[in-house]
Every structure is written in C-alpha cells, then in structure tokens.
Design an enzyme around this catalytic site. Structure first.
Site, mmCIF file in Angstrom:
data_model
loop_
_atom_site.group_PDB
_atom_site.id
_atom_site.type_symbol
_atom_site.label_atom_id
_atom_site.label_comp_id
_atom_site.label_asym_id
_atom_site.label_seq_id
_atom_site.Cartn_x
_atom_site.Cartn_y
_atom_site.Cartn_z
ATOM 1 C CD1 TRP A 1 5.294 33.396 96.234
ATOM 2 C CD2 TRP A 1 4.610 32.183 94.484
ATOM 3 N NE1 TRP A 1 3.951 33.134 96.389
ATOM 4 C CE2 TRP A 1 3.509 32.409 95.343
ATOM 5 C CE3 TRP A 1 4.431 31.447 93.322
ATOM 6 C CZ2 TRP A 1 2.233 31.912 95.057
ATOM 7 C CZ3 TRP A 1 3.155 30.945 93.037
ATOM 8 C CH2 TRP A 1 2.082 31.182 93.906
ATOM 9 C CG ASP B 1 7.338 37.256 91.430
ATOM 10 O OD1 ASP B 1 6.423 38.105 91.361
ATOM 11 O OD2 ASP B 1 7.135 36.061 91.732
ATOM 12 C CE LYS C 1 -0.879 36.818 95.146
ATOM 13 N NZ LYS C 1 0.356 36.364 94.555
HETATM 14 C C1 LIG Z 1 0.823 35.085 93.892
HETATM 15 C C2 LIG Z 1 2.241 35.092 93.473
HETATM 16 C C3 LIG Z 1 2.684 34.463 92.300
HETATM 17 C C4 LIG Z 1 1.763 33.661 91.414
HETATM 18 O O1 LIG Z 1 0.962 34.500 90.698
HETATM 19 P P1 LIG Z 1 -0.073 33.949 89.613
HETATM 20 O O2 LIG Z 1 -0.536 35.211 88.977
HETATM 21 O O3 LIG Z 1 -1.126 33.191 90.327
HETATM 22 O O4 LIG Z 1 0.681 33.082 88.656
HETATM 23 C C5 LIG Z 1 4.012 34.564 91.970
HETATM 24 N N1 LIG Z 1 4.882 35.246 92.737
HETATM 25 C C6 LIG Z 1 4.497 35.860 93.871
HETATM 26 C C7 LIG Z 1 5.492 36.618 94.672
HETATM 27 C C8 LIG Z 1 3.165 35.811 94.273
HETATM 28 O O5 LIG Z 1 2.780 36.423 95.402
#
Ligand SMILES: *Cc1c(COP(=O)(O)O)cnc(C)c1O
Length: 357
Positions: free
Chosen positions: A102, A170, A194
């Site tokens: 990521w 993030d 998540k």
């Molecule tokens: C799942 C995830 C993403 C991507 O998220 P989307 O909403 O599908 O764009 C980005 N960063 C992390 C840490 C993730 O777990």
C-alpha cells in the site's frame, strides 16, 4: 435461522451483527419515512441527521478537536493516494515511508504527478516484515506519508514517528482499533471496509489549517477544500455506506469505545499469537514488536499444507484465511467486529490440524 460463519476476510470484512440487523430492519421503510434511506434525497432532514450524527460520533470516538475537519469521501483509500500529492505537495517534495504494497501504491501516485519522493525509510530489504525505526526525513518535505497498518505484510506501527512536516497516515486497516492522538497528524484517511463500515466511503480527518495551503485551480471534486466547505455534500455522498458507518459508530460507543476495542483486540490477538508461538509448526512472518493486531500472518511447514489448511478451515466454517496473493501463506484478519469465539475456534482447529498433519 440465519447462518453466520467466522469471516477472517481482510476487506470487505466482517461487520457487527447488530449493525446488519438494524440496517435490515430499517431498510425498506426508514424509521417511518415510507422509503429506504437509499431512496431519499441526500438533502432531506432524515439523511442529514444520519450524516451529522455519524460525523459527530467519529469526532467523539477519536476525540477530534475543532482544528480538524471530518470528511466522507468516495474512491476508497486508493484515491487518497492521488489526492494527497495533488493537494498538499505544494513544493514538489514529499517524504514517504515504504512498509509494503500500500505504501508503494501511494508513492506511485506521487511520482505520476511528477513529485520528488524521498523514501525516508523502507522495510523492503526484509520483505516488509518489520516497521523501520530510523528515518531520514528531508528538511523541506511538504508532508510525510506512512501506512499505519500493513494489511498484507501484517505489520503495524506501535508509535508514530515525530516529523517536522505534517504527518499523513493511511489507517485503512486499523483506524478505531486502538487509541491514539489525532493531533500528531495533518491528515488521516481510511477506507471504511476494513474496520468501520462497508466499501464506498473513505473517512478523512484533515487539519483545517492545512486546507489553507491547497493550491487554487484543482478540479472542483479533486480539492479537499470543496469537500470541507460543503460538509461532504458538494455532490451526492455515498449515503448507504455513511449510514452503515454511523451504525458501526453507535455499536462502538455502546461497546466501550476505542479503549474498549483496544482491550478486546489485544486479548483476541494474544490468543492467536500464543498459539502460533506454541510450536514451530506455525511460523509468524513478522518481527514480534511490529506484529499487527488486525492482520495476523503466518506460515505452515509447506505450501501444500497451507493449501490443505485453508481448504479444511473453510469447510469448518473458518473463512478467508488465505494470505494475500502477493505474499502467500495464511492471514487471519481480526478487526473490531471479529468475535473472540471465532479465534478460539481457529486455535482449536490449528491444534487439531497440527496433530493430524
Ligand atoms: C485496503 C487498503 C487500501 C485500499 O483501499 P481501497 O478502499 O480499496 O482503495 C489502502 N491501504 C490500506 C492500508 C488498505 O488496507
């Protein structure tokens, strides 16, 4: 009776059953409106109450001061990878910490826009199995970007680096799983699917003072300023996702808030890690001090046994244990809504599998 299995999926992930049940109960006729929440105007009184209450609950739960705006955006966390350099890389330079897939995707988006990226630290040398502890931040970066929890590698920051430039994180896969101080950050974002809701909404927490630095001339929808000025209602927001997220916030507040979640999450992860550490059969893949409490990654003695393990676990009602396709192995994602009983069940299964194989 409704059949519910133990769902270890990394995302979209399991949600609290009371949330699903309340949404089901209110779905066709939203609280006497004679229509569903997804059929009414996003300017209606009923939807506005959902919007405002969800936002207020996020602020209460994370103790967010008035120095920050809380936004509901679309496009997932992946769109934020592009938004951040577009809005905040005002001098063309940014620092990124590379802790896995990521982080790499976030770096890629800054580079696409021609920004000069300084990778201040990286754990790529060891296949991302740890979180760096020393950083070479530059003096003139517009911001520093980190990935708080690495959903795929299974690592997690336990403390955050101190930075001169605004820290941007993030937190898609660990937001609201443990207490932390929002004031350390310039911006936080998290795709909801998540830990805090369904796919479709991305939570963004941004320091108001930073919004002032955003350049003019960005396309309207691509400026955080638009979303902040219009309270995330410039265009139609993802009303259903925000509504469900609001129900998750209500569930969190009724279940001990973030501190309560942290306690449960620590308990839950300990049960699983204790089992992994009990024998050499199951091997943890990451450094002990950086183990994620959300995504527990481990290997078995061979890939064939891993395949068998996942197949038999699925048949036993333990779903979603396959590691990400880029790393293999096994991964148990045990977010806030994942029940402790499911982990006890998994541990029993692991004991029996080791004996039999
Ligand atoms: C799942 C995830 C993403 C991507 O998220 P989307 O909403 O599908 O764009 C980005 N960063 C992390 C840490 C993730 O777990």
């Amino acid at each position: 009776m409704t059949k519910r299995i133990y769902n270890f999926s990394a995302g979209p992930a399991t949600l609290p059953l009371p949330v699903l049940e309340e949404a089901q109960k209110d779905f066709v006729d939203y609280k006497g409106a004679g229509m569903s929440i997804i059929e009414m105007s996003h300017r209606s009184k009923q939807y506005d109450a959902v919007h405002q209450e969800t936002k207020a609950a996020v602020k209460r739960l994370l103790n967010i001061s008035d120095e920050y705006d809380v936004l509901f955006m679309t496009g997932g966390a992946s769109t934020q990878f592009a938004f951040i350099p577009m809005n905040f890389c005002t001098n063309g330079k940014a620092d990124y910490v590379n802790t896995g897939s990521w982080s790499k995707k976030a770096i890629k988006e800054a580079k696409i826009q021609g920004k000069s990226v300084n990778v201040a630290a990286s754990s790529e040398d060891k296949n991302f199995n740890y979180i760096p502890t020393s950083f070479k931040f530059s003096d003139d970066a517009s911001y520093v970007h980190i990935t708080a929890n690495n959903t795929i590698a299974g690592t997690q920051y336990k403390t955050f680096p101190k930075t001169k430039a605004p820290l941007m994180a993030d937190m898609s896969s660990d937001i609201m799983s443990k207490t932390f101080d929002v004031d350390q950050f310039g911006l936080i974002y998290a795709g909801a699917q998540k830990n805090i809701g369904p796919a479709g909404v991305c939570l963004v927490i941004v320091k108001k003072a930073l919004l002032e630095t955003i350049p003019e001339g960005l396309p309207t929808m691509f400026s955080y300023k638009t979303h902040a000025a219009e309270d995330s209602l410039y265009n139609t927001p993802p009303v259903f996702a925000i509504y469900i997220m609001g129900l998750v916030m209500k569930w969190l507040e009724a279940n001990g808030g973030i501190a309560g979640m942290q306690k449960k999450n620590e308990e839950k992860a300990k049960i699983l890690f204790d089992r992994i550490d009990k024998s050499d059969y199951y091997k943890p893949t990451v450094a002990r001090e950086h183990r994620s409490l959300m995504n527990v990654t481990f290997r078995l003695p061979s890939e064939d046994l891993e395949k068998k393990f996942i197949t038999e676990a699925t048949a036993a009602g333990l779903s979603g244990l396959k590691g990400h396709r880029s790393v293999g192995g096994c991964r148990a994602s045990i977010y806030n809504a994942f029940p402790k009983e499911g982990i006890v069940k998994l541990v029993e299964f692991m004991d029996a599998f080791e004996k039999a194989n």
